[in-house]
Structure formats: structure tokens, C-alpha cells
Design an enzyme around this catalytic site. Structure first.
Site, PDB file in Angstrom:
ATOM      1  N   LYS A 242      -9.404   7.547   2.921  1.00  0.00           N
ATOM      2  CA  LYS A 242     -10.205   6.755   2.701  1.00  0.00           C
ATOM      3  C   LYS A 242     -11.344   6.685   3.397  1.00  0.00           C
ATOM      4  O   LYS A 242     -12.555   5.449   2.815  1.00  0.00           O
ATOM      5  CB  LYS A 242      -8.859   5.881   3.146  1.00  0.00           C
ATOM      6  CG  LYS A 242      -7.471   5.643   2.693  1.00  0.00           C
ATOM      7  CD  LYS A 242      -6.958   4.227   2.861  1.00  0.00           C
ATOM      8  CE  LYS A 242      -5.572   4.349   2.057  1.00  0.00           C
ATOM      9  NZ  LYS A 242      -4.884   5.874   2.450  1.00  0.00           N
TER      10      LYS A 242
ATOM     11  N   HIS B 223     -10.190   1.329   0.366  1.00  0.00           N
ATOM     12  CA  HIS B 223      -8.019   1.705   0.098  1.00  0.00           C
ATOM     13  C   HIS B 223      -8.225   0.842  -1.306  1.00  0.00           C
ATOM     14  O   HIS B 223      -8.482  -0.252  -1.629  1.00  0.00           O
ATOM     15  CB  HIS B 223      -8.566   0.730   1.203  1.00  0.00           C
ATOM     16  CG  HIS B 223      -6.517   0.831   1.471  1.00  0.00           C
ATOM     17  ND1 HIS B 223      -5.738   1.660   0.942  1.00  0.00           N
ATOM     18  CD2 HIS B 223      -6.170  -0.124   2.668  1.00  0.00           C
ATOM     19  CE1 HIS B 223      -4.306   1.054   1.173  1.00  0.00           C
ATOM     20  NE2 HIS B 223      -3.782   0.386   2.520  1.00  0.00           N
TER      21      HIS B 223
ATOM     22  N   PHE C 258       1.683  -3.511   4.288  1.00  0.00           N
ATOM     23  CA  PHE C 258       2.157  -5.357   4.540  1.00  0.00           C
ATOM     24  C   PHE C 258       3.340  -4.976   3.987  1.00  0.00           C
ATOM     25  O   PHE C 258       3.907  -4.734   3.035  1.00  0.00           O
ATOM     26  CB  PHE C 258       1.405  -5.629   3.363  1.00  0.00           C
ATOM     27  CG  PHE C 258      -0.479  -6.151   4.369  1.00  0.00           C
ATOM     28  CD1 PHE C 258      -0.811  -5.037   5.337  1.00  0.00           C
ATOM     29  CD2 PHE C 258      -0.914  -7.198   3.794  1.00  0.00           C
ATOM     30  CE1 PHE C 258      -2.024  -5.430   5.311  1.00  0.00           C
ATOM     31  CE2 PHE C 258      -2.413  -6.914   4.156  1.00  0.00           C
ATOM     32  CZ  PHE C 258      -3.099  -6.130   5.230  1.00  0.00           C
TER      33      PHE C 258
ATOM     34  N   CYS D 192       1.132  -1.507  -0.101  1.00  0.00           N
ATOM     35  CA  CYS D 192      -0.061   0.068   0.038  1.00  0.00           C
ATOM     36  C   CYS D 192       0.946   1.156   0.047  1.00  0.00           C
ATOM     37  O   CYS D 192       0.304   2.754  -0.051  1.00  0.00           O
ATOM     38  CB  CYS D 192      -0.977   0.143   1.502  1.00  0.00           C
ATOM     39  SG  CYS D 192      -1.678  -1.344   0.996  1.00  0.00           S
TER      40      CYS D 192
ATOM     41  N   GLU E 136      -0.775   5.087  13.810  1.00  0.00           N
ATOM     42  CA  GLU E 136      -0.255   6.192  12.791  1.00  0.00           C
ATOM     43  C   GLU E 136      -0.564   7.938  13.524  1.00  0.00           C
ATOM     44  O   GLU E 136       0.742   8.469  14.028  1.00  0.00           O
ATOM     45  CB  GLU E 136      -1.446   6.308  11.643  1.00  0.00           C
ATOM     46  CG  GLU E 136      -1.063   7.370  11.322  1.00  0.00           C
ATOM     47  CD  GLU E 136      -1.745   7.523   9.529  1.00  0.00           C
ATOM     48  OE1 GLU E 136      -1.339   8.863   8.510  1.00  0.00           O
ATOM     49  OE2 GLU E 136      -2.974   6.498   9.346  1.00  0.00           O
TER      50      GLU E 136
ATOM     51  N   HIS F 209      -2.568   8.317   6.348  1.00  0.00           N
ATOM     52  CA  HIS F 209      -3.040   6.503   5.127  1.00  0.00           C
ATOM     53  C   HIS F 209      -4.026   6.521   6.119  1.00  0.00           C
ATOM     54  O   HIS F 209      -5.471   5.854   5.366  1.00  0.00           O
ATOM     55  CB  HIS F 209      -2.149   5.492   6.141  1.00  0.00           C
ATOM     56  CG  HIS F 209      -1.693   4.318   5.394  1.00  0.00           C
ATOM     57  ND1 HIS F 209      -2.304   4.877   4.482  1.00  0.00           N
ATOM     58  CD2 HIS F 209      -2.059   2.735   6.053  1.00  0.00           C
ATOM     59  CE1 HIS F 209      -2.274   3.146   3.300  1.00  0.00           C
ATOM     60  NE2 HIS F 209      -2.345   1.585   5.057  1.00  0.00           N
TER      61      HIS F 209
END
Length: 415
Positions: free
Chosen positions: A337, A342, A401, A165, A316, A305
Site C-alpha cells: 500500500k 489503499h 472497518f 477492507c 498489526e 495490511h
């Protein structure tokens, strides 16, 4: 001496539209692009919704005949269209000048998943002789970069990034470095992803990574909210044109912003879960700020994010507090998002476009569905309504990831 890098064009393919103006208007109005999946029957799946780019026909957006389209996976077509729109907005004729000074760098977390599934079915249902000869060049993660290079005759740096991502953000950052250090004058860069497939949806659902709010798709993505329960799978592309400043000036380009900072790091703790304290994320943010030569208090807005996962949003928030200290109380932060879902490897490209537009319009888009803020997520997340804010510097975060972290700083252009 490092050369200055500016943004001169933006292009998007998203669940909220494929025209930048339409996309921006819907985003600022708090519209959601999330809904029931239409491309395939998912009635027996755990999750039945996502952020689809509905009724997408590449020929509606750029000259591309059907024969050419059949040789490209959906993620490549998204990247082609977003690139066409960015090049058009930039008003640049890439057939002019030295083609070895024009490059492309497009990220994708997964690549041609549609093609993998189609050819798997062909192999097992019809036999090996029915596997398409175009399978490999369609599914490669670098297929978007390659096709963009061929279509526009770009002969300079040509690469692809696959950092889950964080892919698009790493791609833009790497393209920025190539221009800074004289390897190119123009880069077509960003990310593209089309993992909204039976395998993609079921795989993420089996990981328990996705929200299962099937009865309320538009309310499923709710970053920083107590009731968040997973991210919403989406698809699309975001591409920008980066140029060396003097090159852009020489052709009279309309400069939209200046990219000034890039930082990256790894969590080094787990393949799918973030560092609970956000240590890798905070390091990447600090590196981006240091690269930009700005103190934390210079940042006016962060495009987070913010995936709407229980662990990710909390980590975050902790990372932002670590980096910004007391200034974190004055920061405005939002996760787009919440409206787009996403897009995995494409998310950073679309979000960089959003940051560029936010600077232009001096408006920060909202975090929708933020109704019951998590006490552990206690920053100003611009809940539910866009906000007019005076902005000169914006930070955008992407975490993937594998523990990949990438951050960019973009600022208002000043001569």
C-alpha cells in the site's frame, strides 16, 4: 477429505498498470502510483491526491461495447477487466464443461458509489423521472459478481462479500472453501473498488483517516514510518482463478501457487479503530496457519495490511509478534500500500496477486517511504528496495472497518 485448490490465473487493474507484468515490474522497482486527482476538481478538499487508475478504457482491455459499459459502474468495469485478464492468463475456456461447476465471488467494500452520486444529482437537479432505470443494478455490491457471471456464463456459486477492507480476502477465502468442499471446480474471485469520488474522498477525509500530505503525494503512504499520518485512498481490482487441483491438471494448466490456509475473526471492539493489541488480527493469522497445517516458522514473508495509519500499523506489528514470537525477528514483511494506496475492498485481491507473483519470482516487494521507522514497528519491513528471498509460504493480511479480519496462506505448488 478436502480437495486441493490452486491458482491458475491473475488479473489486476491498478494505479501502477493493468497488465500483470508491467504492474509487477513497477512494484519491484519501488514506483508509486499515487498522484494528484484528475477525475474531478478537488481543489477545495482537505485531500487532493490518491491512487487513480488513470485513462481507464475497458475496451482497451477486453471486448465490451459502449452500450454495455453504460450499464456498469466503474467498480464493475474494473472487476470485469481484471477477470478477463485472469481468465486469459489461466488459459481456461469457461464455455466448456459444466457451467454449474464454474462460479464467481467478488468482494467490494462500498460498491457503486459513482452511480449513487450521479443519480443523486439527477434526482435533485432534474427530478425523479430522470433517475436512471439502471441505477439499482449498477450500484449493488453484488453487481460485479453478477455481471461477471452473465458475461462468462458462470452458473455455479455466485456471491459477493462486503466486509470493508477485508472484502476481497474474504471472497478468495470463501471461494477456496467452495472448491475444497466440492461446490465448484473453478472460481473467479477477488475484489473491486472505485470509491475515488467526491463523496468517497470527502467522507474519508472528514474522518481524518487520510494523509493530508498534498504537497508530496508519492511520499504520503508510508507504512510503519514515524511520520505516517493516514492512508491514501485508491481504486482498482484484483482477481484470481482458483481451481481444484485435478481439474487444473486435467486441462494442462500452468499452476502458479496453491492456496492452503484461510482464517478470519472480528475485533469486536470498535467500528473504525483496530484492537490496540491486535488480538482479533492475531487470531485470524493463527486460524490461517492452522488451516494450512503449518507452524509459524514456515512463513517466509507477510504481505501486511499496513495502511499507514498510526494505530493500524502498530496493532498489526503487535499481532505479528504475538503469533510468530521469536520467528518474527526472521520474518520479512512489507506493505505494498506504500506504492498503491489503499484500494479498500479490492486491496486483498491485488495483494493476493502480489503474493502469487512473489512466490513465482522469489522476490518480495518493498515498503517505500520507510525513512524513519517507528520504534513500535520494529520488524523487517523490506524498506525501499525489493529483496530476493527464498520463499515457500506467504501470509497475506486484510483488516477492515467493523473489525473484520481475514488472512490467507499461499504456498509454492508441489505436485
Amino acid at each position: 477429505m478436502r480437495r486441493r485448490v490452486v491458482v491458475t490465473g491473475c488479473g489486476v487493474v491498478t494505479p501502477l498498470g493493468c497488465e500483470v507484468a508491467e504492474f509487477w515490474d513497477k512494484l519491484c522497482a519501488g514506483k508509486s502510483g499515487i498522484g494528484p486527482i484528475e477525475r474531478f476538481d478537488c481543489s477545495e478538499y482537505k485531500v487532493t491526491f490518491g491512487g487513480e487508475v488513470r485513462h481507464f478504457k475497458p475496451e482497451d482491455h477486453m471486448p465490451l461495447d459502449i452500450r454495455e459499459q453504460r450499464r456498469m459502474d466503474r467498480f464493475v468495469l474494473f472487476g470485469m477487466v481484471a477477470s478477463h485478464k485472469a481468465i486469459t492468463q489461466a488459459g481456461i475456456d469457461l464455455s466448456q464443461g459444466d457451467p454449474y461447476r464454474h462460479g464467481v465471488l467478488i468482494g467490494s467494500g462500498i460498491g457503486g458509489l459513482n452511480e449513487i452520486e450521479d443519480q443523486h444529482d439527477a434526482l435533485y437537479n432534474k427530478g425523479p423521472s430522470r433517475v436512471s432505470p439502471f441505477m439499482i443494478p449498477k450500484l449493488m455490491v453484488n453487481a460485479a459478481s453478477g455481471n461477471i457471471s452473465v458475461n462468462w456464463g458462470l452458473k455455479g456459486p455466485n456471491s459477493a462479500v462486503a466486509t470493508a477492507c477485508a472484502s476481497a480476502t474474504n471472497a478468495i477465502g470463501d471461494a477456496y472453501r467452495l472448491i475444497q468442499y466440492g461446490e465448484a471446480d473453478v472460481m473467479v474471485t477477488g475484489g473491486s473498488e472505485a470509491a475515488m469520488t467526491p463523496m468517497g474522498l470527502s467522507g474519508f477525509a472528514r474522518m481524518n483517516a487520510l494523509s493530508k500530505r498534498n504537497d508530496e503525494p508519492e511520499r504520503a503512504s508510508r507504512p510503519f514510518d514515524t511520520d505516517r499520518n493516514g492512508f491514501v485512498l485508491s481504486e482498482g481490482a484484483g482477481v484470481v482463478i482458483l481451481e481444484e487441483l485435478e481439474h487444473a491438471k486435467a486441462r494442462g494448466a500452468n499452476i502458479l501457487g496453491e492456496l492452503v490456509g484461510y482464517g478470519m475473526s472480528a475485533d469486536g471492539t470498535h467500528m473504525t479503530a483496530p484492537d490496540p493489541e491486535g488480538r482479533g488480527a492475531s487470531y485470524a493469522m493463527r486460524r490461517a496457519l492452522d488451516d494450512a497445517g503449518v507452524k509459524p516458522e514456515f512463513i517466509d514473508y507477510i504481505n501486511a495490511h499496513g495502511t499507514s495509519t498510526p494505530l493500524g500499523d502498530k496493532a498489526e506489528t503487535a499481532a505479528i509478534k504475538t503469533v510468530f514470537g521469536e520467528h518474527s525477528k526472521k520474518l520479512t514483511v512489507s506493505s505494498t500500500k506504500s506504492q498503491l494506496g489503499h484500494m479498500l475492498g479490492a486491496s486483498g485481491g491485488v495483494e493476493f496477486v502480489i503474493c502469487t507473483l512473489a512466490l513465482q519470482e522469489q522476490v518480495a516487494p518493498p515498503t517505500i517511504n520507510l525513512e524513519n521507522p517507528d520504534p513500535a514497528c520494529d520488524l523487517d519491513y523490506i524498506p525501499n528496495e525489493a529483496r530476493q528471498i527464498k520463499m515457500s509460504h506467504i501470509l497475506t493480511n486484510s483488516f477492515g472497518f467493523g473489525g473484520h479480519n481475514a488472512c490467507l496462506v499461499v504456498k509454492t505448488f508441489e505436485g
